[in-house]
Write a protein that holds these residues in place. Structure first.
Motif, PDB file in Angstrom:
ATOM      1  N   GLN A   1       1.227 -11.981 -12.415  1.00 38.76           N
ATOM      2  CA  GLN A   1       0.484 -12.388 -11.076  1.00 38.76           C
ATOM      3  C   GLN A   1       0.136 -11.226 -10.133  1.00 38.76           C
ATOM      4  O   GLN A   1      -0.769 -10.971  -9.429  1.00 38.76           O
ATOM      5  N   LEU A   2       1.040  -9.948 -10.019  1.00 40.76           N
ATOM      6  CA  LEU A   2       0.746  -8.731  -9.327  1.00 40.76           C
ATOM      7  C   LEU A   2      -0.507  -8.188  -9.825  1.00 40.76           C
ATOM      8  O   LEU A   2      -1.310  -7.865  -9.147  1.00 40.76           O
ATOM      9  N   PHE A   3      -0.680  -7.908 -11.444  1.00 40.16           N
ATOM     10  CA  PHE A   3      -1.786  -7.404 -11.700  1.00 40.16           C
ATOM     11  C   PHE A   3      -3.047  -8.223 -11.392  1.00 40.16           C
ATOM     12  O   PHE A   3      -4.241  -7.596 -11.378  1.00 40.16           O
ATOM     13  N   ALA A   4      -3.081  -9.687 -11.661  1.00 41.23           N
ATOM     14  CA  ALA A   4      -4.020 -10.525 -11.214  1.00 41.23           C
ATOM     15  C   ALA A   4      -4.503 -10.096  -9.809  1.00 41.23           C
ATOM     16  O   ALA A   4      -5.795  -9.906  -9.252  1.00 41.23           O
ATOM     17  N   ILE A   5      -3.592  -9.571  -8.940  1.00 38.87           N
ATOM     18  CA  ILE A   5      -3.990  -9.435  -7.428  1.00 38.87           C
ATOM     19  C   ILE A   5      -4.438  -7.961  -7.390  1.00 38.87           C
ATOM     20  O   ILE A   5      -5.501  -7.913  -6.665  1.00 38.87           O
ATOM     21  N   ILE A   6      -3.728  -6.982  -7.936  1.00 38.65           N
ATOM     22  CA  ILE A   6      -4.073  -5.748  -7.890  1.00 38.65           C
ATOM     23  C   ILE A   6      -5.262  -5.377  -8.565  1.00 38.65           C
ATOM     24  O   ILE A   6      -6.322  -4.736  -7.958  1.00 38.65           O
ATOM     25  N   ASN A   7      -5.580  -6.022  -9.611  1.00 39.58           N
ATOM     26  CA  ASN A   7      -6.807  -5.684 -10.667  1.00 39.58           C
ATOM     27  C   ASN A   7      -8.133  -6.116  -9.527  1.00 39.58           C
ATOM     28  O   ASN A   7      -9.208  -5.347  -9.625  1.00 39.58           O
ATOM     29  N   TYR A   8      -7.862  -7.534  -8.991  1.00 40.26           N
ATOM     30  CA  TYR A   8      -9.138  -8.055  -8.230  1.00 40.26           C
ATOM     31  C   TYR A   8      -9.431  -6.978  -7.021  1.00 40.26           C
ATOM     32  O   TYR A   8     -10.574  -6.844  -6.927  1.00 40.26           O
ATOM     33  N   ARG A   9      -8.384  -6.616  -6.499  1.00 43.61           N
ATOM     34  CA  ARG A   9      -8.521  -5.727  -5.335  1.00 43.61           C
ATOM     35  C   ARG A   9      -9.291  -4.353  -5.599  1.00 43.61           C
ATOM     36  O   ARG A   9     -10.057  -3.770  -4.946  1.00 43.61           O
ATOM     37  N   TYR A  10      -8.749  -4.024  -6.855  1.00 43.73           N
ATOM     38  CA  TYR A  10      -9.007  -2.729  -7.455  1.00 43.73           C
ATOM     39  C   TYR A  10     -10.761  -2.663  -7.711  1.00 43.73           C
ATOM     40  O   TYR A  10     -11.574  -1.877  -7.443  1.00 43.73           O
TER      41      TYR A  10
ATOM     42  N   ASN B   1     -12.822  -4.849  -6.601  1.00 42.73           N
ATOM     43  CA  ASN B   1     -13.603  -5.008  -5.553  1.00 42.73           C
ATOM     44  C   ASN B   1     -13.394  -4.218  -4.311  1.00 42.73           C
ATOM     45  O   ASN B   1     -13.838  -4.645  -3.190  1.00 42.73           O
ATOM     46  N   ASN B   2     -12.754  -3.209  -4.420  1.00 44.65           N
ATOM     47  CA  ASN B   2     -12.622  -2.156  -3.453  1.00 44.65           C
ATOM     48  C   ASN B   2     -12.190  -2.556  -1.904  1.00 44.65           C
ATOM     49  O   ASN B   2     -12.411  -2.591  -0.993  1.00 44.65           O
ATOM     50  N   LYS B   3     -11.084  -3.616  -2.442  1.00 43.68           N
ATOM     51  CA  LYS B   3     -10.314  -4.251  -1.270  1.00 43.68           C
ATOM     52  C   LYS B   3      -8.917  -3.303  -0.926  1.00 43.68           C
ATOM     53  O   LYS B   3      -8.017  -3.375  -1.872  1.00 43.68           O
ATOM     54  N   PRO B   4      -8.689  -2.943   0.131  1.00 37.71           N
ATOM     55  CA  PRO B   4      -7.339  -2.080   0.525  1.00 37.71           C
ATOM     56  C   PRO B   4      -6.018  -2.870   0.302  1.00 37.71           C
ATOM     57  O   PRO B   4      -5.886  -3.842   0.594  1.00 37.71           O
ATOM     58  N   ILE B   5      -5.236  -1.966  -0.055  1.00 42.93           N
ATOM     59  CA  ILE B   5      -3.853  -2.336  -0.106  1.00 42.93           C
ATOM     60  C   ILE B   5      -3.139  -1.311   0.711  1.00 42.93           C
ATOM     61  O   ILE B   5      -3.335   0.054   0.640  1.00 42.93           O
ATOM     62  N   LEU B   6      -1.838  -1.689   1.223  1.00 41.10           N
ATOM     63  CA  LEU B   6      -0.869  -0.913   1.715  1.00 41.10           C
ATOM     64  C   LEU B   6       0.545  -1.073   0.932  1.00 41.10           C
ATOM     65  O   LEU B   6       0.842  -2.350   0.787  1.00 41.10           O
ATOM     66  N   ILE B   7       1.263  -0.177   0.495  1.00 39.00           N
ATOM     67  CA  ILE B   7       2.384  -0.426  -0.615  1.00 39.00           C
ATOM     68  C   ILE B   7       3.366   0.346   0.011  1.00 39.00           C
ATOM     69  O   ILE B   7       3.064   1.740   0.334  1.00 39.00           O
ATOM     70  N   SER B   8       4.681  -0.070   0.227  1.00 36.89           N
ATOM     71  CA  SER B   8       5.897   0.633   0.455  1.00 36.89           C
ATOM     72  C   SER B   8       6.660   0.181  -0.744  1.00 36.89           C
ATOM     73  O   SER B   8       6.723  -0.662  -1.254  1.00 36.89           O
ATOM     74  N   SER B   9       7.399   1.428  -1.341  1.00 35.68           N
ATOM     75  CA  SER B   9       8.468   1.268  -2.379  1.00 35.68           C
ATOM     76  C   SER B   9       9.284   2.547  -2.532  1.00 35.68           C
ATOM     77  O   SER B   9       8.875   3.471  -2.071  1.00 35.68           O
ATOM     78  N   GLU B  10      10.353   2.040  -2.933  1.00 31.33           N
ATOM     79  CA  GLU B  10      11.634   3.182  -3.198  1.00 31.33           C
ATOM     80  C   GLU B  10      11.098   4.006  -4.332  1.00 31.33           C
ATOM     81  O   GLU B  10      11.816   4.919  -4.671  1.00 31.33           O
ATOM     82  N   LYS B  11      10.275   3.441  -5.284  1.00 31.14           N
ATOM     83  CA  LYS B  11       9.878   4.161  -6.596  1.00 31.14           C
ATOM     84  C   LYS B  11       8.725   4.937  -6.268  1.00 31.14           C
ATOM     85  O   LYS B  11       7.610   4.658  -5.377  1.00 31.14           O
ATOM     86  N   ASP B  12       8.503   5.830  -6.788  1.00 31.01           N
ATOM     87  CA  ASP B  12       7.299   6.774  -6.829  1.00 31.01           C
ATOM     88  C   ASP B  12       6.141   6.318  -7.883  1.00 31.01           C
ATOM     89  O   ASP B  12       6.502   5.354  -8.608  1.00 31.01           O
ATOM     90  N   ILE B  13       5.114   7.082  -7.969  1.00 28.56           N
ATOM     91  CA  ILE B  13       4.085   6.541  -8.860  1.00 28.56           C
ATOM     92  C   ILE B  13       4.283   6.549 -10.337  1.00 28.56           C
ATOM     93  O   ILE B  13       3.895   5.818 -11.185  1.00 28.56           O
ATOM     94  N   GLU B  14       5.108   7.806 -10.553  1.00 26.62           N
ATOM     95  CA  GLU B  14       5.291   7.822 -12.125  1.00 26.62           C
ATOM     96  C   GLU B  14       6.422   6.548 -12.635  1.00 26.62           C
ATOM     97  O   GLU B  14       6.298   6.228 -13.881  1.00 26.62           O
ATOM     98  N   GLU B  15       7.184   6.368 -11.641  1.00 29.67           N
ATOM     99  CA  GLU B  15       8.285   5.149 -11.955  1.00 29.67           C
ATOM    100  C   GLU B  15       7.486   3.847 -12.064  1.00 29.67           C
ATOM    101  O   GLU B  15       7.636   3.079 -12.755  1.00 29.67           O
ATOM    102  N   ILE B  16       6.607   3.637 -11.024  1.00 22.06           N
ATOM    103  CA  ILE B  16       5.610   2.423 -11.125  1.00 22.06           C
ATOM    104  C   ILE B  16       4.856   2.403 -12.422  1.00 22.06           C
ATOM    105  O   ILE B  16       4.800   1.375 -13.172  1.00 22.06           O
ATOM    106  N   CYS B  17       4.524   3.372 -12.930  1.00 20.56           N
ATOM    107  CA  CYS B  17       3.674   3.632 -14.137  1.00 20.56           C
ATOM    108  C   CYS B  17       4.527   3.301 -15.232  1.00 20.56           C
ATOM    109  O   CYS B  17       4.239   2.523 -16.417  1.00 20.56           O
ATOM    110  N   GLU B  18       5.699   3.659 -15.207  1.00 17.72           N
ATOM    111  CA  GLU B  18       6.746   3.488 -16.150  1.00 17.72           C
ATOM    112  C   GLU B  18       6.930   1.941 -16.435  1.00 17.72           C
ATOM    113  O   GLU B  18       7.328   1.339 -17.651  1.00 17.72           O
TER     114      GLU B  18
END
Length: 225
Positions: free
Chosen positions: A165-174, A176-193
């Motif tokens: 579900q998250l990929f469906a949301i993020i990919n659509y926004r990606y 269509n150039n629709k902004p996101i705001l994200i907070s997380s305790e994980k950094d980009i490398e951890e999110i990519c893992e």
């Protein structure tokens, strides 16, 4: 002239032609409606840049505050670009949620629709109301700004349902150039893992406005109070 709750009234212009004039209260009423649809709680609706405590805070927290204000001030210019989003990542208790909520509230006051997506609560809601899953995901895909709070909080590994579900949301926004705001305790490398497709898209969208907050317990304002 009072619009009597009709958000405007008819006046005669210089040529004597009757035209519709928006009431000055229209933007305020629109903001009220946007707040109600955003799922932002009354407490969070009071979060602003002005009531974010900076006194005796570490420089990295001040940097995050500056970056958040800079993002808001430049939003109109970048909102339709690929790199139009912001991520505050790192240790808890530094004010990530406050700052991104301050951006959301300020944008809503200017008539931009925002939706608040607290990671754990939203997916519990989606599972509990599965019949409305498509409708809710569609809304999160298309709302002007989507704020995902505490991304990947909780479980050590997200479920396949959450990632799908998250990929469906993020990919659509990606796409269509629709902004996101994200907070997380994980950094980009951890999110990519966790998921390279998600992490790389988030990185590209937030590249110009990513702040990584690292440090010891002194960064946590809750423990300092």
């Amino acid at each position: 002239m009072n619009c009597r709750d009709e958000e405007g009234f008819i006046i005669r212009n210089a040529e004597g032609i009757e035209v519709w004039k928006d009431c000055e209260c229209l933007v305020e009423r629109q903001a009220e409606r946007l707040i109600k649809s955003s799922k932002i709680t009354p407490e969070f609706a009071r979060k602003s840049f002005d009531n974010f405590k900076l006194e005796n805070r570490p420089q990295i927290v001040r940097d995050a505050h500056y970056a958040a204000k800079h993002y808001f001030n430049n939003f109109a210019e970048i909102r339709n670009d690929r790199k139009n989003s912001m991520a505050l990542l790192g240790v808890p208790g530094v004010g990530k949620t406050h700052l991104l909520m301050a951006i959301s509230n300020a944008l809503i006051k200017k008539g931009t629709s925002c939706s608040y997506f607290p990671w754990v609560e939203t997916f519990n809601d989606l599972k509990d109301d599965f019949d409305l899953l498509e409708q809710k995901v569609n809304y999160m895909q298309k709302v002007d700004v989507l704020y995902i709070d505490d991304l990947f909080k909780g479980r050590k590994t997200p479920t396949e349902f959450q990632l799908e579900q998250l990929f469906a949301i993020i990919n659509y926004r990606y796409l269509n150039n629709k902004p996101i705001l994200i907070s997380s305790e994980k950094d980009i490398e951890e999110i990519c893992e966790i998921d390279m497709g998600l992490g790389s898209r988030i990185y590209e969208m937030c590249k110009d406005y990513t702040v990584l907050l690292t440090g010891d317990l002194s960064l946590n304002y809750r423990l300092a109070e």
